[in-house]
Design a protein around this motif. Structure first.
Motif, PDB file in Angstrom:
ATOM      1  N   GLY A  24      38.181  30.355  68.201  1.00  0.00           N
ATOM      2  CA  GLY A  24      39.274  30.311  67.813  1.00  0.00           C
ATOM      3  C   GLY A  24      39.556  31.133  67.473  1.00  0.00           C
ATOM      4  N   GLY A  25      40.767  30.879  66.023  1.00  0.00           N
ATOM      5  CA  GLY A  25      41.541  32.139  65.765  1.00  0.00           C
ATOM      6  C   GLY A  25      40.394  33.219  64.867  1.00  0.00           C
ATOM      7  N   ARG A  26      41.805  33.667  64.859  1.00  0.00           N
ATOM      8  CA  ARG A  26      40.385  35.925  64.173  1.00  0.00           C
ATOM      9  C   ARG A  26      40.720  35.819  63.112  1.00  0.00           C
ATOM     10  NH1 ARG A  26      36.929  36.326  66.963  1.00  0.00           N
ATOM     11  NH2 ARG A  26      36.866  38.599  65.916  1.00  0.00           N
ATOM     12  N   ASN A  27      40.650  34.700  62.134  1.00  0.00           N
ATOM     13  CA  ASN A  27      40.955  34.773  61.056  1.00  0.00           C
ATOM     14  C   ASN A  27      39.537  34.280  60.058  1.00  0.00           C
ATOM     15  OD1 ASN A  27      43.812  35.952  60.448  1.00  0.00           O
ATOM     16  ND2 ASN A  27      44.503  33.971  60.820  1.00  0.00           N
ATOM     17  N   PRO A  28      39.303  34.417  59.167  1.00  0.00           N
ATOM     18  CA  PRO A  28      37.612  33.853  58.778  1.00  0.00           C
ATOM     19  C   PRO A  28      38.072  33.066  57.163  1.00  0.00           C
ATOM     20  CG  PRO A  28      38.486  36.202  57.669  1.00  0.00           C
ATOM     21  CD  PRO A  28      38.682  35.823  58.732  1.00  0.00           C
ATOM     22  N   TYR A  29      37.533  31.938  56.951  1.00  0.00           N
ATOM     23  CA  TYR A  29      37.633  30.695  56.452  1.00  0.00           C
ATOM     24  C   TYR A  29      36.690  30.780  55.429  1.00  0.00           C
ATOM     25  CZ  TYR A  29      39.686  26.417  55.106  1.00  0.00           C
ATOM     26  OH  TYR A  29      39.995  25.069  53.814  1.00  0.00           O
ATOM     27  N   ALA A  30      36.824  29.926  54.163  1.00  0.00           N
ATOM     28  CA  ALA A  30      35.822  29.764  53.438  1.00  0.00           C
ATOM     29  C   ALA A  30      36.826  28.113  52.210  1.00  0.00           C
ATOM     30  CB  ALA A  30      35.196  30.710  52.239  1.00  0.00           C
ATOM     31  N   SER A  31      36.097  27.665  52.457  1.00  0.00           N
ATOM     32  CA  SER A  31      36.125  26.517  51.225  1.00  0.00           C
ATOM     33  C   SER A  31      34.824  25.608  50.749  1.00  0.00           C
ATOM     34  CB  SER A  31      37.347  25.691  52.253  1.00  0.00           C
ATOM     35  OG  SER A  31      37.623  24.129  50.906  1.00  0.00           O
ATOM     36  N   THR A  32      35.229  25.672  49.301  1.00  0.00           N
ATOM     37  CA  THR A  32      34.256  24.525  48.851  1.00  0.00           C
ATOM     38  C   THR A  32      34.860  23.973  47.764  1.00  0.00           C
ATOM     39  OG1 THR A  32      34.316  26.508  46.536  1.00  0.00           O
ATOM     40  CG2 THR A  32      32.441  26.803  48.240  1.00  0.00           C
ATOM     41  N   PHE A  33      33.518  22.627  47.338  1.00  0.00           N
ATOM     42  CA  PHE A  33      34.706  22.124  46.195  1.00  0.00           C
ATOM     43  C   PHE A  33      33.007  21.123  45.340  1.00  0.00           C
ATOM     44  CE2 PHE A  33      32.803  18.599  49.284  1.00  0.00           C
ATOM     45  CZ  PHE A  33      32.398  18.401  49.296  1.00  0.00           C
ATOM     46  N   ALA A  47      28.238  19.053  45.683  1.00  0.00           N
ATOM     47  CA  ALA A  47      28.705  20.127  46.232  1.00  0.00           C
ATOM     48  C   ALA A  47      28.717  20.033  47.645  1.00  0.00           C
ATOM     49  CB  ALA A  47      27.838  21.137  45.631  1.00  0.00           C
ATOM     50  N   GLY A  48      29.902  20.916  48.323  1.00  0.00           N
ATOM     51  CA  GLY A  48      30.213  21.075  49.242  1.00  0.00           C
ATOM     52  C   GLY A  48      30.765  22.160  49.821  1.00  0.00           C
ATOM     53  N   ALA A  49      30.166  23.161  50.793  1.00  0.00           N
ATOM     54  CA  ALA A  49      30.850  24.793  51.045  1.00  0.00           C
ATOM     55  C   ALA A  49      31.325  24.196  52.545  1.00  0.00           C
ATOM     56  CB  ALA A  49      29.668  25.551  51.005  1.00  0.00           C
ATOM     57  N   LEU A  50      32.026  24.708  53.600  1.00  0.00           N
ATOM     58  CA  LEU A  50      32.214  25.413  54.442  1.00  0.00           C
ATOM     59  C   LEU A  50      32.945  26.345  55.154  1.00  0.00           C
ATOM     60  CD1 LEU A  50      33.351  24.522  57.570  1.00  0.00           C
ATOM     61  CD2 LEU A  50      34.875  24.387  56.624  1.00  0.00           C
ATOM     62  N   ALA A  79      26.625  20.372  39.516  1.00  0.00           N
ATOM     63  CA  ALA A  79      26.878  21.236  40.882  1.00  0.00           C
ATOM     64  C   ALA A  79      28.131  22.494  41.229  1.00  0.00           C
ATOM     65  CB  ALA A  79      27.615  20.347  41.519  1.00  0.00           C
ATOM     66  N   THR A  80      27.361  23.362  42.160  1.00  0.00           N
ATOM     67  CA  THR A  80      27.947  24.344  42.296  1.00  0.00           C
ATOM     68  C   THR A  80      28.078  24.524  44.111  1.00  0.00           C
ATOM     69  OG1 THR A  80      27.735  26.666  42.971  1.00  0.00           O
ATOM     70  CG2 THR A  80      25.807  25.594  42.519  1.00  0.00           C
ATOM     71  N   GLY A  81      28.591  25.185  44.381  1.00  0.00           N
ATOM     72  CA  GLY A  81      29.279  25.238  45.880  1.00  0.00           C
ATOM     73  C   GLY A  81      29.570  27.531  46.195  1.00  0.00           C
ATOM     74  N   THR A  82      28.922  27.697  47.630  1.00  0.00           N
ATOM     75  CA  THR A  82      29.748  28.585  47.927  1.00  0.00           C
ATOM     76  C   THR A  82      29.600  29.013  48.716  1.00  0.00           C
ATOM     77  OG1 THR A  82      28.254  29.978  46.075  1.00  0.00           O
ATOM     78  CG2 THR A  82      28.825  31.373  48.087  1.00  0.00           C
ATOM     79  N   ALA A  83      30.500  29.871  49.244  1.00  0.00           N
ATOM     80  CA  ALA A  83      31.098  29.829  51.388  1.00  0.00           C
ATOM     81  C   ALA A  83      32.054  31.093  51.077  1.00  0.00           C
ATOM     82  CB  ALA A  83      31.888  28.451  51.778  1.00  0.00           C
ATOM     83  N   TYR A  84      30.996  32.286  52.619  1.00  0.00           N
ATOM     84  CA  TYR A  84      31.564  33.153  52.640  1.00  0.00           C
ATOM     85  C   TYR A  84      31.520  33.597  54.462  1.00  0.00           C
ATOM     86  CZ  TYR A  84      30.694  37.903  53.766  1.00  0.00           C
ATOM     87  OH  TYR A  84      31.014  39.005  54.013  1.00  0.00           O
ATOM     88  N   GLY A  85      32.891  33.562  54.422  1.00  0.00           N
ATOM     89  CA  GLY A  85      32.937  33.601  56.860  1.00  0.00           C
ATOM     90  C   GLY A  85      33.452  34.585  56.461  1.00  0.00           C
ATOM     91  N   LYS A  86      33.384  36.087  57.066  1.00  0.00           N
ATOM     92  CA  LYS A  86      33.616  37.704  58.375  1.00  0.00           C
ATOM     93  C   LYS A  86      34.280  37.419  59.311  1.00  0.00           C
ATOM     94  CE  LYS A  86      31.882  42.434  57.715  1.00  0.00           C
ATOM     95  NZ  LYS A  86      31.112  42.818  57.316  1.00  0.00           N
ATOM     96  N   ILE A  87      35.228  38.563  59.967  1.00  0.00           N
ATOM     97  CA  ILE A  87      35.271  37.737  61.439  1.00  0.00           C
ATOM     98  C   ILE A  87      35.947  39.572  60.922  1.00  0.00           C
ATOM     99  CG2 ILE A  87      37.004  37.999  63.127  1.00  0.00           C
ATOM    100  CD1 ILE A  87      37.044  34.811  61.981  1.00  0.00           C
ATOM    101  N   SER A  94      34.578  31.791  48.817  1.00  0.00           N
ATOM    102  CA  SER A  94      35.294  30.624  47.743  1.00  0.00           C
ATOM    103  C   SER A  94      33.690  30.057  46.865  1.00  0.00           C
ATOM    104  CB  SER A  94      35.310  28.927  48.771  1.00  0.00           C
ATOM    105  OG  SER A  94      36.411  28.386  47.538  1.00  0.00           O
ATOM    106  N   THR A  95      33.996  30.330  45.641  1.00  0.00           N
ATOM    107  CA  THR A  95      33.110  29.960  44.997  1.00  0.00           C
ATOM    108  C   THR A  95      33.034  28.944  43.810  1.00  0.00           C
ATOM    109  OG1 THR A  95      31.343  31.632  45.063  1.00  0.00           O
ATOM    110  CG2 THR A  95      30.496  30.657  43.227  1.00  0.00           C
ATOM    111  N   VAL A  96      33.119  27.826  43.644  1.00  0.00           N
ATOM    112  CA  VAL A  96      33.327  26.319  42.628  1.00  0.00           C
ATOM    113  C   VAL A  96      31.754  26.046  42.038  1.00  0.00           C
ATOM    114  CG1 VAL A  96      32.536  24.469  43.985  1.00  0.00           C
ATOM    115  CG2 VAL A  96      34.810  24.391  42.059  1.00  0.00           C
ATOM    116  N   ARG A  97      32.168  26.022  40.491  1.00  0.00           N
ATOM    117  CA  ARG A  97      31.259  25.024  39.850  1.00  0.00           C
ATOM    118  C   ARG A  97      31.935  23.889  38.782  1.00  0.00           C
ATOM    119  NH1 ARG A  97      30.211  31.197  39.732  1.00  0.00           N
ATOM    120  NH2 ARG A  97      28.067  31.613  40.487  1.00  0.00           N
ATOM    121  N   SER A  98      31.017  22.875  38.931  1.00  0.00           N
ATOM    122  CA  SER A  98      31.529  22.508  37.729  1.00  0.00           C
ATOM    123  C   SER A  98      30.320  21.871  36.806  1.00  0.00           C
ATOM    124  CB  SER A  98      32.149  20.721  38.765  1.00  0.00           C
ATOM    125  OG  SER A  98      31.993  19.805  38.037  1.00  0.00           O
ATOM    126  N   TYR A  99      30.716  21.513  35.491  1.00  0.00           N
ATOM    127  CA  TYR A  99      29.570  20.837  34.893  1.00  0.00           C
ATOM    128  C   TYR A  99      29.978  19.801  34.155  1.00  0.00           C
ATOM    129  CZ  TYR A  99      26.012  21.034  30.885  1.00  0.00           C
ATOM    130  OH  TYR A  99      25.280  20.072  30.093  1.00  0.00           O
TER     131      TYR A  99
END
Length: 106
Positions: A24-33, A47-50, A79-87, A94-99
């Protein structure tokens, strides 16, 4: 009455012998919740990560505890989520933590 579809003849289909990766596109994407909530006798954590890219990494963790301490009750959620994308040289992360934690009287 339910509608039912029955396919009985697939002889016209041919197997795919060659394939290629669709990019698809040439931009990496990372998202967490991450979300946590506690109440008397309950604890909730999610927690979720993409990640999108040529190289990707995702990780999620969610833990809950409810303890009876006699006249008190303790609830905690983490809850914690980590996502990493590289092109190429471009990186998205993206990293998120909730307590949540609380004591509740009886």
């Amino acid at each position: 009455m339910k509608n039912v579809l029955i396919i009985s003849d697939l002889s016209y289909l041919e197997p795919i012998k060659d394939s290629s990766i669709v990019v698809g596109g040439r931009n990496p994407y990372a998202s967490t919740f991450a979300t946590t909530t506690v109440g008397p006798g309950s604890a909730f954590a999610v927690a979720g990560a993409l990640a999108i890219g040529d190289d990707t990494y995702t990780s999620t963790e969610a833990n809950t505890t409810v303890k009876d301490l006699g006249s008190l009750e303790y609830s905690k959620a983490y809850a914690t989520g980590t996502a990493y994308g590289k092109i190429g040289d471009e990186i998205a992360s993206s990293t998120v933590r909730s307590y949540s934690g609380s004591y509740f009287g009886r």
